[in-house]
Design a protein around this motif. Structure first.
Motif, PDB file in Angstrom:
ATOM      1  N   ARG A 571       0.852  -1.190   0.000  1.00 57.43           N
ATOM      2  CA  ARG A 571       0.000   0.000   0.000  1.00 57.43           C
ATOM      3  C   ARG A 571       0.882   1.232   0.000  1.00 57.43           C
ATOM      4  NH1 ARG A 571      -2.141   3.264   3.996  1.00 57.43           N
ATOM      5  NH2 ARG A 571      -1.390   1.915   5.677  1.00 57.43           N
ATOM      6  N   ASP A 572       0.605   2.119  -0.919  1.00 59.71           N
ATOM      7  CA  ASP A 572       1.313   3.395  -1.041  1.00 59.71           C
ATOM      8  C   ASP A 572       2.817   3.218  -1.242  1.00 59.71           C
ATOM      9  OD1 ASP A 572      -1.148   4.557  -0.607  1.00 59.71           O
ATOM     10  OD2 ASP A 572      -0.790   4.927   1.528  1.00 59.71           O
ATOM     11  N   GLY A 573       3.242   2.012  -1.584  1.00 57.98           N
ATOM     12  CA  GLY A 573       4.652   1.769  -1.828  1.00 57.98           C
ATOM     13  C   GLY A 573       5.508   1.667  -0.589  1.00 57.98           C
ATOM     14  N   ILE A 574       4.930   1.890   0.602  1.00 58.13           N
ATOM     15  CA  ILE A 574       5.732   1.875   1.831  1.00 58.13           C
ATOM     16  C   ILE A 574       5.137   0.981   2.913  1.00 58.13           C
ATOM     17  CG2 ILE A 574       6.773   4.133   1.456  1.00 58.13           C
ATOM     18  CD1 ILE A 574       4.687   5.242   3.467  1.00 58.13           C
ATOM     19  N   TYR A 575       3.996   0.361   2.648  1.00 62.19           N
ATOM     20  CA  TYR A 575       3.420  -0.584   3.592  1.00 62.19           C
ATOM     21  C   TYR A 575       3.268  -1.929   2.905  1.00 62.19           C
ATOM     22  CZ  TYR A 575       2.372   3.267   6.751  1.00 62.19           C
ATOM     23  OH  TYR A 575       2.487   4.335   7.583  1.00 62.19           O
ATOM     24  N   GLY A 576       3.642  -2.978   3.614  1.00 60.54           N
ATOM     25  CA  GLY A 576       3.525  -4.303   3.047  1.00 60.54           C
ATOM     26  C   GLY A 576       3.157  -5.316   4.103  1.00 60.54           C
ATOM     27  N   ASN A 577       2.425  -6.345   3.709  1.00 63.40           N
ATOM     28  CA  ASN A 577       2.115  -7.441   4.620  1.00 63.40           C
ATOM     29  C   ASN A 577       2.215  -8.747   3.844  1.00 63.40           C
ATOM     30  OD1 ASN A 577      -0.207  -7.489   3.039  1.00 63.40           O
ATOM     31  ND2 ASN A 577      -1.499  -6.558   4.600  1.00 63.40           N
ATOM     32  N   HIS A 612       1.212 -23.299  11.977  1.00 63.30           N
ATOM     33  CA  HIS A 612       2.258 -23.342  10.947  1.00 63.30           C
ATOM     34  C   HIS A 612       2.001 -22.314   9.851  1.00 63.30           C
ATOM     35  CE1 HIS A 612      -0.867 -25.647   8.947  1.00 63.30           C
ATOM     36  NE2 HIS A 612      -0.209 -25.522   7.825  1.00 63.30           N
ATOM     37  N   VAL A 613       1.122 -21.373  10.134  1.00 68.08           N
ATOM     38  CA  VAL A 613       0.865 -20.242   9.245  1.00 68.08           C
ATOM     39  C   VAL A 613       0.865 -18.984  10.093  1.00 68.08           C
ATOM     40  CG1 VAL A 613      -0.447 -21.519   7.513  1.00 68.08           C
ATOM     41  CG2 VAL A 613      -1.634 -20.556   9.487  1.00 68.08           C
ATOM     42  N   PHE A 614       1.220 -17.865   9.468  1.00 71.17           N
ATOM     43  CA  PHE A 614       1.267 -16.614  10.222  1.00 71.17           C
ATOM     44  C   PHE A 614       1.041 -15.444   9.274  1.00 71.17           C
ATOM     45  CE2 PHE A 614       3.432 -12.931  12.116  1.00 71.17           C
ATOM     46  CZ  PHE A 614       2.834 -12.910  13.362  1.00 71.17           C
ATOM     47  N   TYR A 615       0.211 -14.515   9.736  1.00 68.79           N
ATOM     48  CA  TYR A 615      -0.005 -13.274   8.997  1.00 68.79           C
ATOM     49  C   TYR A 615       0.937 -12.207   9.548  1.00 68.79           C
ATOM     50  CZ  TYR A 615      -2.097  -8.844   7.608  1.00 68.79           C
ATOM     51  OH  TYR A 615      -2.297  -7.573   7.116  1.00 68.79           O
ATOM     52  N   VAL A 616       1.800 -11.697   8.679  1.00 73.61           N
ATOM     53  CA  VAL A 616       2.699 -10.603   9.053  1.00 73.61           C
ATOM     54  C   VAL A 616       1.918  -9.302   8.910  1.00 73.61           C
ATOM     55  CG1 VAL A 616       4.852  -9.414   8.532  1.00 73.61           C
ATOM     56  CG2 VAL A 616       4.705 -11.897   8.246  1.00 73.61           C
ATOM     57  N   PRO A 617       1.594  -8.646  10.021  1.00 73.48           N
ATOM     58  CA  PRO A 617       0.814  -7.403   9.925  1.00 73.48           C
ATOM     59  C   PRO A 617       1.556  -6.345   9.118  1.00 73.48           C
ATOM     60  CG  PRO A 617       0.939  -8.187  12.187  1.00 73.48           C
ATOM     61  CD  PRO A 617       1.929  -8.974  11.404  1.00 73.48           C
ATOM     62  N   GLU A 618       0.805  -5.359   8.690  1.00 69.56           N
ATOM     63  CA  GLU A 618       1.361  -4.333   7.813  1.00 69.56           C
ATOM     64  C   GLU A 618       2.637  -3.726   8.398  1.00 69.56           C
ATOM     65  OE1 GLU A 618      -1.117  -1.650   4.922  1.00 69.56           O
ATOM     66  OE2 GLU A 618      -0.995  -0.699   6.886  1.00 69.56           O
ATOM     67  N   MET A 619       3.736  -3.830   7.630  1.00 70.76           N
ATOM     68  CA  MET A 619       5.030  -3.281   8.025  1.00 70.76           C
ATOM     69  C   MET A 619       5.287  -1.998   7.249  1.00 70.76           C
ATOM     70  SD  MET A 619       7.365  -6.719   7.688  1.00 70.76           S
ATOM     71  CE  MET A 619       7.005  -6.827   5.935  1.00 70.76           C
ATOM     72  N   ARG A 620       5.905  -1.031   7.924  1.00 68.23           N
ATOM     73  CA  ARG A 620       6.284   0.186   7.218  1.00 68.23           C
ATOM     74  C   ARG A 620       7.703   0.045   6.684  1.00 68.23           C
ATOM     75  NH1 ARG A 620       7.964   5.255   6.419  1.00 68.23           N
ATOM     76  NH2 ARG A 620       6.390   6.867   6.052  1.00 68.23           N
ATOM     77  N   ARG A 621       7.869   0.415   5.431  1.00 72.28           N
ATOM     78  CA  ARG A 621       9.183   0.392   4.795  1.00 72.28           C
ATOM     79  C   ARG A 621      10.119   1.338   5.530  1.00 72.28           C
ATOM     80  NH1 ARG A 621       9.331   0.985  -1.765  1.00 72.28           N
ATOM     81  NH2 ARG A 621      11.436   0.171  -2.154  1.00 72.28           N
ATOM     82  N   ILE A 622      11.361   0.937   5.707  1.00 76.66           N
ATOM     83  CA  ILE A 622      12.340   1.726   6.449  1.00 76.66           C
ATOM     84  C   ILE A 622      13.381   2.290   5.485  1.00 76.66           C
ATOM     85  CG2 ILE A 622      14.074   1.683   8.283  1.00 76.66           C
ATOM     86  CD1 ILE A 622      12.529  -0.655   9.504  1.00 76.66           C
ATOM     87  N   ASP A 623      13.471   3.608   5.418  1.00 73.29           N
ATOM     88  CA  ASP A 623      14.529   4.279   4.646  1.00 73.29           C
ATOM     89  C   ASP A 623      14.657   3.759   3.213  1.00 73.29           C
ATOM     90  OD1 ASP A 623      15.115   5.765   6.919  1.00 73.29           O
ATOM     91  OD2 ASP A 623      16.620   4.335   7.618  1.00 73.29           O
ATOM     92  N   LYS A 624      13.542   3.594   2.561  1.00 68.19           N
ATOM     93  CA  LYS A 624      13.526   3.184   1.154  1.00 68.19           C
ATOM     94  C   LYS A 624      14.246   1.850   0.920  1.00 68.19           C
ATOM     95  CE  LYS A 624      13.315   8.027  -0.265  1.00 68.19           C
ATOM     96  NZ  LYS A 624      13.886   9.120  -1.074  1.00 68.19           N
ATOM     97  N   GLU A 625      14.229   0.971   1.928  1.00 73.98           N
ATOM     98  CA  GLU A 625      14.900  -0.320   1.798  1.00 73.98           C
ATOM     99  C   GLU A 625      14.347  -1.078   0.598  1.00 73.98           C
ATOM    100  OE1 GLU A 625      14.055  -2.903   5.159  1.00 73.98           O
ATOM    101  OE2 GLU A 625      12.103  -1.945   5.440  1.00 73.98           O
ATOM    102  N   ALA A 626      15.203  -1.825  -0.064  1.00 71.13           N
ATOM    103  CA  ALA A 626      14.809  -2.573  -1.255  1.00 71.13           C
ATOM    104  C   ALA A 626      14.186  -3.917  -0.904  1.00 71.13           C
ATOM    105  CB  ALA A 626      16.018  -2.791  -2.164  1.00 71.13           C
ATOM    106  N   ALA A 627      14.544  -4.491   0.251  1.00 72.77           N
ATOM    107  CA  ALA A 627      14.041  -5.804   0.634  1.00 72.77           C
ATOM    108  C   ALA A 627      13.991  -5.907   2.148  1.00 72.77           C
ATOM    109  CB  ALA A 627      14.925  -6.903   0.053  1.00 72.77           C
ATOM    110  N   THR A 628      13.120  -6.773   2.654  1.00 74.66           N
ATOM    111  CA  THR A 628      12.998  -7.028   4.080  1.00 74.66           C
ATOM    112  C   THR A 628      13.077  -8.525   4.318  1.00 74.66           C
ATOM    113  OG1 THR A 628      11.675  -5.063   4.549  1.00 74.66           O
ATOM    114  CG2 THR A 628      11.459  -6.896   6.080  1.00 74.66           C
ATOM    115  N   VAL A 629      13.889  -8.924   5.291  1.00 73.69           N
ATOM    116  CA  VAL A 629      14.044 -10.332   5.649  1.00 73.69           C
ATOM    117  C   VAL A 629      13.167 -10.634   6.865  1.00 73.69           C
ATOM    118  CG1 VAL A 629      15.649 -12.100   6.475  1.00 73.69           C
ATOM    119  CG2 VAL A 629      16.378 -10.459   4.739  1.00 73.69           C
ATOM    120  N   LEU A 630      12.422 -11.747   6.782  1.00 76.62           N
ATOM    121  CA  LEU A 630      11.616 -12.244   7.891  1.00 76.62           C
ATOM    122  C   LEU A 630      12.150 -13.607   8.304  1.00 76.62           C
ATOM    123  CD1 LEU A 630       8.092 -11.352   6.472  1.00 76.62           C
ATOM    124  CD2 LEU A 630       9.268 -10.174   8.340  1.00 76.62           C
TER     125      LEU A 630
END
Length: 883
Positions: A571-577, A612-630
């Motif tokens: 969402r808006d390029g800076i929120y992801g779930n 064995h399933v999990f919903y990752v709640p909406e995360m805010r992008r940090i400093d225009k990071e290209a990728a996020t590791v979970l």
């Protein structure tokens, strides 16, 4: 690579590019109307797997109670709304600290997950986290089938749909109820039929439905019938078991349901008990209801009719809405205080409930139970919620959370603190924790004169040659602590084991060898505090208490396999779930922790689940990071972390902003100011405003305040910019400056109002324009969407703004506030113009200022009435501001 725990070995990495075409929406707990239930299939329900419990129902021990008045015969059934609404209940907890984390399971034999409404759904299974918590404590938890009274939107067609029978004698809805309970892992259904309109034939069909349900369910499943519908098919609460309703419990020697909940207005209970016996049923299959929803422990109850002095209890006890303790509380601390008084009584001691007050606590009459009958036993005193989260003493989350799946077995007795002087004070404390969100804090003035014996747990634990007991604690003082054990051969005597009396920084673990007591059975656990010297500010946090066999293998859990993100959304390029899934490990796994790796390499806990399933709640992008590791880290029953698996989420290109703004008012007198609020997307880094005839005429502020001195109509322009680009929006003739601005009033007050529906005669359209939000004065609508409310202003007027007072303004739950709505105006009542379109509102009161427009008719169109799936609109006041 950062080390997250003593058993965290290495990392398996999977890289996934998430597509925006597959939406990873928040999974919610289920609810249905009858036709939806019959069509339900877990294979086609994307949320179903998130709503499954993984915790089997534990056995419990009863034994002797600590209260001399309490008896073992009567049972307790609690009908509790553990979540604030039927819809909008996250499947795996949420990022809120404040939640109804019920903890007095030891006094409950069956818990009914109370929910259901005509606007959301009437068939409601328990949420997965409440099943997990109940089962961990050995309490069966039961879903609700609620046919509401007509005045609350009930439709008799729902009863008919539920009772449809196939030619082979089967009931499709009953089969689905059994399937749902088996799939989600809970323990039965509470059937509450209160919709008027039934006949004798319908009553017989209901009995046949219940009998089918009873005979086809598993032996562990329990069906409860509520005293409402009679054998004539009418709704007539008997407040007793008698000839009018007995056939729904037992008929011609056949069990129809497992128990009956008697309505609240009973004046005696012995005749009901005798009726049960005459049918061959135990009187304890009857639960005499008390309604505590409004007044909690101030409710007047004729206790002597249920628990007569010197005689056995007459029936079991049914408690309607003990969630009062949470709903009436001002804070989580206040909630725990109220809940303690409710269950234990005003003395705060389950062993001593003697008081002049009428409410002595449930512990006064029923013996507490305990699920602690097998090793290992480990508790971190985790309530299932917290303001932070800790792993082995290290803070891994600094935000609030709740997840009842993570709740530990909490002390059986809250609190028995014996002392010859003023005892120390024990509390469950959220300020610090060893593992989870809370710990046991004991504090006060400590001296030898007020040495305190804090009895905590009822147990039945056999000591082996390798059994060890460990205590993890933190204190600024010397611990001045011993651990107490009572054994089955002498349950009233405690053996005290010394903890080394030395100061240490941070969390300290002391391990005690129980080999000398091999073969004995521990029936109670306690802590004993004593010192030779007075300590005026004594305080100690008990972070973990464990008893386990040291010869059991401690091999760390392996990494989960086939970790993947099945769905995602941006969402808006800076929120992801995202929705994650993996292959479940073996039974040694207690839960899985999910971490986000920050750009600096540190880890932050996102959440945890036993599933064995999990919903990752909406995360805010940090400093225009290209990728996020979970990371997904398994944790075993000893709270040791295993090997981690990882999945990488790639973000889309950083977007340019989309400009938007609003004004707090659009009609002002000369010299008055207007506050503008930027509503541009969050990626905006700069603002450039132009105000026609305003002072200032330009601004780079995010929230400028502008004065307009000359009469006229003026435009406003905003350009939003960032490193990726810019966007401009102009609102023509937005601000009107007029000397008449002081004459603005509520044009809708007392005017003619109509609507699509009304929940009842006292909740019709006129109540939305009567100027009152007290005394439940509101317009309420049920039925198909959209709902609409139309006001005839009587003549054309210049309109400048609208004020809507939603459900929370009238004292209702914030989840009932209107989410999405459109406001339209018209001069003739036929041709309409949209002047406001709001989506995603959650506020109790909204103001929508618009460019001045002339109209006679105003229509409020509600497209999403609540924050969840409830389709009932609740508007306490609709004001139309203008000249």
């Amino acid at each position: 690579m950062k080390k997250m725990g003593t058993s965290f070995i290495f990392l398996f990495v999977v890289c996934v590019v998430l597509s925006t075409s597959a939406f990873a929406k928040q999974p919610y707990s289920s609810f249905w109307f009858p036709e939806q239930l019959i069509q339900w299939n877990p294979a086609s329900d994307p949320d179903a797997v998130f709503n499954r419990s993984t915790v089997p129902l534990q056995d419990r021990i009863v034994g002797e109670g600590v209260n001399p008045h309490a008896t073992k015969g009567p049972k307790v059934m609690a009908l509790s709304a553990l979540n604030p609404g039927t819809s909008g209940v996250p499947s795996q907890g949420s990022g809120k600290f404040g939640a109804n984390t019920f903890t007095y399971w030891q006094y409950v034999d069956k818990l009914v997950y109370w929910a259901g409404s005509a606007g959301e759904g009437i068939i409601v299974p328990p949420s997965a986290d409440t099943i997990d918590a109940a089962h961990k404590n050995g309490v069966p938890i039961i879903g609700t089938v609620f046919f509401p009274p007509t005045v609350y939107g009930g439709k008799y067609e729902w009863v008919k749909q539920m009772l449809q029978q196939n030619s082979d004698g089967s009931f499709p809805a009953a089969d689905k109820l059994i399937q749902v309970a088996n799939y989600y892992g809970f323990d039965g259904w509470f059937i509450n039929q209160e919709t008027e309109g039934g006949t004798v034939a319908d009553a017989q069909q209901m009995k046949a439905f219940l009998s089918y349900l009873e005979s086809h369910k598993s032996s562990s499943m329990h069906i409860v019938w509520y005293d409402s519908m009679t054998k004539e098919g009418s709704i007539s609460w008997q407040n007793a078991l008698n000839d009018k309703n007995a056939m729904f419990l037992q008929d011609n020697g056949k069990q129809i349901t497992g128990s009956m909940f008697l309505n609240f207005w009973w004046k005696e209970l012995k005749s009901s008990a005798e009726k049960a016996k005459s049918l061959g049923r135990s009187p304890f299959d009857l639960y005499a209801g008390i309604d505590v929803e409004a007044k909690g422990y101030d409710t007047k109850v004729k206790w002597n009719l249920l628990f007569p002095d010197g005689e056995p209890a007459v029936t079991s006890l049914g408690i309607y809405r003990p969630d009062w303790a949470f709903n009436s509380a001002e804070s989580m601390e206040d909630f725990f205080i109220r809940e303690n008084k409710f269950w234990v009584g005003p003395n705060g001691n389950p062993g001593n409930t003697a008081t002049d007050q009428a409410w002595k606590g449930i512990a006064n009459n029923v013996v507490e139970s305990s699920p602690i009958n097998d090793l290992p036993f480990i508790t971190n005193f985790n309530t299932g919620s917290g303001q932070k989260y800790y792993v082995q003493g290290k803070q891994v989350r600094d935000k609030g959370w709740n997840n009842r799946s993570l709740q530990d077995i909490l002390p059986t007795w809250r609190w028995i603190a014996d002392s010859k002087g003023t005892p120390l004070t024990p509390v469950l404390d959220w300020s610090d924790a060893y593992y989870g969100g809370s710990s046991l804090k004991v504090s006060g003035i400590l001296s030898h004169d007020n040495a305190t014996h804090l009895k905590l747990y009822k147990t039945d634990l056999k000591i082996e040659a390798s059994t060890k007991l460990s205590v993890t604690f933190k204190t600024q003082n010397k611990p001045s602590l011993k651990v107490g054990l009572a054994f089955a051969d002498r349950p009233d005597q405690f053996v005290f084991l010394d903890i080394k009396d030395k100061k240490s920084e941070g969390w300290t673990t002391e391990t005690l060898n129980l080999t000398p007591y091999k073969g004995k059975r521990i029936v109670a656990l306690s802590l004993y505090f004593d010192t030779k010297d007075t300590i005026n500010d004594y305080a100690i946090q008990i972070g973990q208490l464990s008893i386990q066999n040291s010869n059991e293998p401690t091999k760390p859990l392996p990494a989960v396999r086939e970790l993947k993100a099945t769905q995602s959304d941006f969402r808006d390029g800076i929120y992801g779930n995202a929705r994650l899934q993996w292959i479940q490990l073996d039974q040694q796994t207690k839960h899985y922790e999910i971490y986000r790796v920050l750009p600096d390499g540190s880890d932050v806990l996102v959440g945890a689940t036993p599933n064995h399933v999990f919903y990752v709640p909406e995360m805010r992008r940090i400093d225009k990071e290209a990728a996020t590791v979970l990371k997904v880290v398994p944790v075993n029953g000893r709270y040791e972390q295993g090997q981690a698996s990882s999945v990488t989420i790639k973000w889309p290109a950083y977007p340019k902003p989309i400009a938007e703004f609003k004004a707090d008012r659009t009609l002002v007198a000369p010299g008055e100011s207007v506050t503008f609020t930027d509503l541009s997307t969050e990626v905006t880094e700069g603002w450039s405003w132009t105000f026609e005839s305003g002072s200032p005429a330009v601004s780079t502020s995010k929230y400028p305040v502008v004065t307009f001195n000359q009469e006229g109509t003026y435009s406003v322009t905003l350009t939003a910019t960032n490193s990726s680009g810019q966007d401009t929006i102009m609102k023509k003739a937005l601000i009107t400056v007029s000397k008449q601005a002081g004459e603005v009033k509520n044009l809708a007050l007392g005017k003619t109002a109509t609507a699509d529906h009304a929940c009842g005669a006292a909740e019709g359209a006129p109540y939305a324009v009567d100027g009152k939000v007290t005394d439940n004065s509101k317009w309420c609508a049920l039925g198909n969407l959209p709902h609409w409310l139309q006001v005839d202003l009587g003549a054309e007027h210049q309109i400048s703004a609208f004020v809507i007072k939603h459900a929370e303004s009238g004292g209702e739950w914030s989840g009932f506030n209107t989410s999405d709505y459109i406001i339209q105006v018209s001069s003739d009542g036929t041709t309409w113009t949209d002047v406001a379109n709001v989506q995603g509102n959650s506020a109790a009161e909204t103001t929508d200022a618009i460019a001045l427009i002339k109209a006679r008719y105003v229509k409020l169109m509600i497209t999403k009435p609540t924050q969840g799936a409830d389709t009932a609109a609740r508007i306490y006041e609709f004001e139309v501001k203008g000249l």
